[in-house]
Structures are given as structure tokens and as C-alpha cells.
Design an enzyme around this catalytic site. Structure first.
Site, PDB file in Angstrom:
ATOM      1  N   HIS A  30       0.826  -1.213   0.000  1.00  0.00           N
ATOM      2  CA  HIS A  30       0.000   0.000   0.000  1.00  0.00           C
ATOM      3  C   HIS A  30       0.862   1.266   0.000  1.00  0.00           C
ATOM      4  O   HIS A  30       0.508   2.275   0.635  1.00  0.00           O
ATOM      5  CB  HIS A  30      -0.949   0.020   1.202  1.00  0.00           C
ATOM      6  N   CYS A  31       2.009   1.198  -0.664  1.00  0.00           N
ATOM      7  CA  CYS A  31       2.935   2.339  -0.727  1.00  0.00           C
ATOM      8  C   CYS A  31       3.331   2.809   0.682  1.00  0.00           C
ATOM      9  O   CYS A  31       3.557   3.995   0.911  1.00  0.00           O
ATOM     10  CB  CYS A  31       2.341   3.502  -1.517  1.00  0.00           C
ATOM     11  N   ALA A  32       3.376   1.873   1.624  1.00  0.00           N
ATOM     12  CA  ALA A  32       3.714   2.224   3.016  1.00  0.00           C
ATOM     13  C   ALA A  32       4.767   1.268   3.550  1.00  0.00           C
ATOM     14  O   ALA A  32       4.599   0.659   4.616  1.00  0.00           O
ATOM     15  CB  ALA A  32       2.451   2.188   3.883  1.00  0.00           C
TER      16      ALA A  32
END
Lengths: 73, 158
Positions: A30-32
Site C-alpha cells: 500500500h505504498c507504506a
């Protein structure tokens, strides 16, 4: 929005099996990536809800996850 | 209808051999004595694999891996290790090309007859061609292995 991880089933496997039941979730980092490292996770699945989401759809997600767990048991 | 049967065509993707090798990989060991190692990383999905190889002259003498990822990536790493052990570097590269073709298209019409046996062993993974987002799960361990052969330290299947 709920991010979650299942024992015994990787998020991408979870997402593919839910997809086949007509349920769309996102899976992965999640781009995290720093947050994933913080919790020592390689990925999570994520379900999003909106004002238009029905009770039946939420029940379908819950039932779908039980079936995913049984598939990978 | 049983719970598993209700997933129908998913059985093509998650064949029993995939679930078995995904749960209980036989070659998931970090080699203490190795000549070369490389990592495969797919930051978009979170799959990670490291491959260790001990060469025996020009052949892959021993191979081990550590993987964090989905059932398909772990099963693919394990079946890869099984099929390349004892194989020459050139044969391993040829097998990778054949496997990649099979993962993308479901078949390998141009496959050399000499690869028939290992390709048959890898065939349970051919179901990924129906799931474009999952093809890279199956090919990531191979990219790491090719990086070992190339002497580069990292590979990505993105």
C-alpha cells in the site's frame, strides 16, 4: 478502511481468492513500506468501505475470509 | 459442494502441488557453504527471496532459498530449486526462458525436447498465466537465480 493479515495465507493469495468470490480488496505494501517494516509484515490485505456499502457486502467479505482460511488450512 | 470445490477454477492456479510446496518447501534453507547469492525483491507486492548456490564445476551443485511471499512464489522457488539442482548454468538459463514463456502464456510451444521433464515438473505453475498480476510471483525466484548466475546481487520482477 481495514488492513489485515491472515495466518497461513499471504495477502496476495487472500486477494485472489476473494476476487473469485466477487470481492475486491487491495493487497501488498500500500505504498507504506516503512510502516510494514515497523510491524514486521511483508504485506497486508485492505478492505475499504463507503456510504454505499451494504450489510450484505460486509457479510460476504466475512464469509469469504472464512473460506479463504479453510482453503489454506 | 465442499468449501474448496466452490472455488472452482482456482484449482488451476492453486493445484495441490503448489499448496503442498507452498506450505512445506523442501529447499528453503540458507546454505552455510555457498559460492554466490542474490536477492529478488518485488517491493510493489512485498515478495522477497534470497537464493544461495554452491557450484560443482559448471553445474548447480546445491541450491537453497529463503522466501517471504505468497504460496505461489514459495512453491515456485521450491520447484525451481528441485529442477535446477545438478543442471549446468546454460541449461538453467534455457529452462528459465522456457518457464517464463509458460508462466506468461500457459504453454511453451518452442520448448526444447530436452527440457520436457523439468517443464513437466514446473507445469503446475502454468496456471498463473490466467492471472497477470500473479505471473511475477512465479518468476521472482528465477530472476534471483539468474542474478546469481550473472554475478549481480539483486533482481526485481517488476
Amino acid at each position: 478502511m481495514i488492513s489485515f493479515a491472515l495466518d497461513n495465507a499471504h495477502a496476495h493469495d487472500v486477494a485472489t481468492l476473494l476476487d473469485r468470490q466477487g470481492i475486491a480488496v487491495r493487497a501488498g505494501h500500500h505504498c507504506a513500506e516503512p510502516l510494514m517494516q515497523r510491524f514486521n509484515l511483508d504485506s497486508t490485505a485492505r478492505a475499504s468501505f463507503g456510504v454505499y456499502t451494504t450489510h450484505a457486502e460486509i457479510d460476504a467479505l466475512a464469509d469469504g475470509l472464512i473460506r479463504v482460511r479453510e482453503f489454506f488450512a | 459442494m465442499s468449501e474448496t470445490d466452490s472455488f472452482g477454477d482456482l484449482r488451476d492456479l492453486y493445484q495441490e502441488v503448489i499448496l503442498d510446496h507452498g506450505r512445506r518447501p523442501r529447499h528453503a534453507v540458507r546454505l552455510a557453504d555457498f559460492d554466490s547469492s542474490a536477492k529478488g525483491d518485488n517491493p510493489m507486492c512485498g515478495d522477497r527471496v534470497q537464493v544461495w548456490v554452491k557450484f560443482n564445476a559448471d553445474d548447480i551443485g546445491q541450491i537453497g532459498f529463503e522466501a517471504r511471499g505468497c504460496a505461489i512464489s514459495i512453491a515456485s522457488a521450491d520447484l525451481m530449486a528441485e529442477t535446477v539442482q545438478g543442471r549446468s548454468k546454460a541449461d538453467t538459463r534455457a529452462l528459465f526462458e522456457a518457464f517464463r514463456e509458460m508462466a506468461r502464456t500457459g504453454t511453451c510451444p518452442a520448448c526444447d525436447a530436452s527440457l520436457a521433464a523439468p517443464i513437466e515438473r514446473l507445469a503446475p505453475l502454468s496456471g498463473v498465466h490466467e492471472y497477470p498480476s500473479r505471473v511475477k510471483c512465479a518468476t521472482l525466484p528465477w530472476h534471483a537465480l539468474i542474478a546469481v548466475l550473472d554475478g549481480t546481487k539483486e533482481a526485481s520482477s517488476e
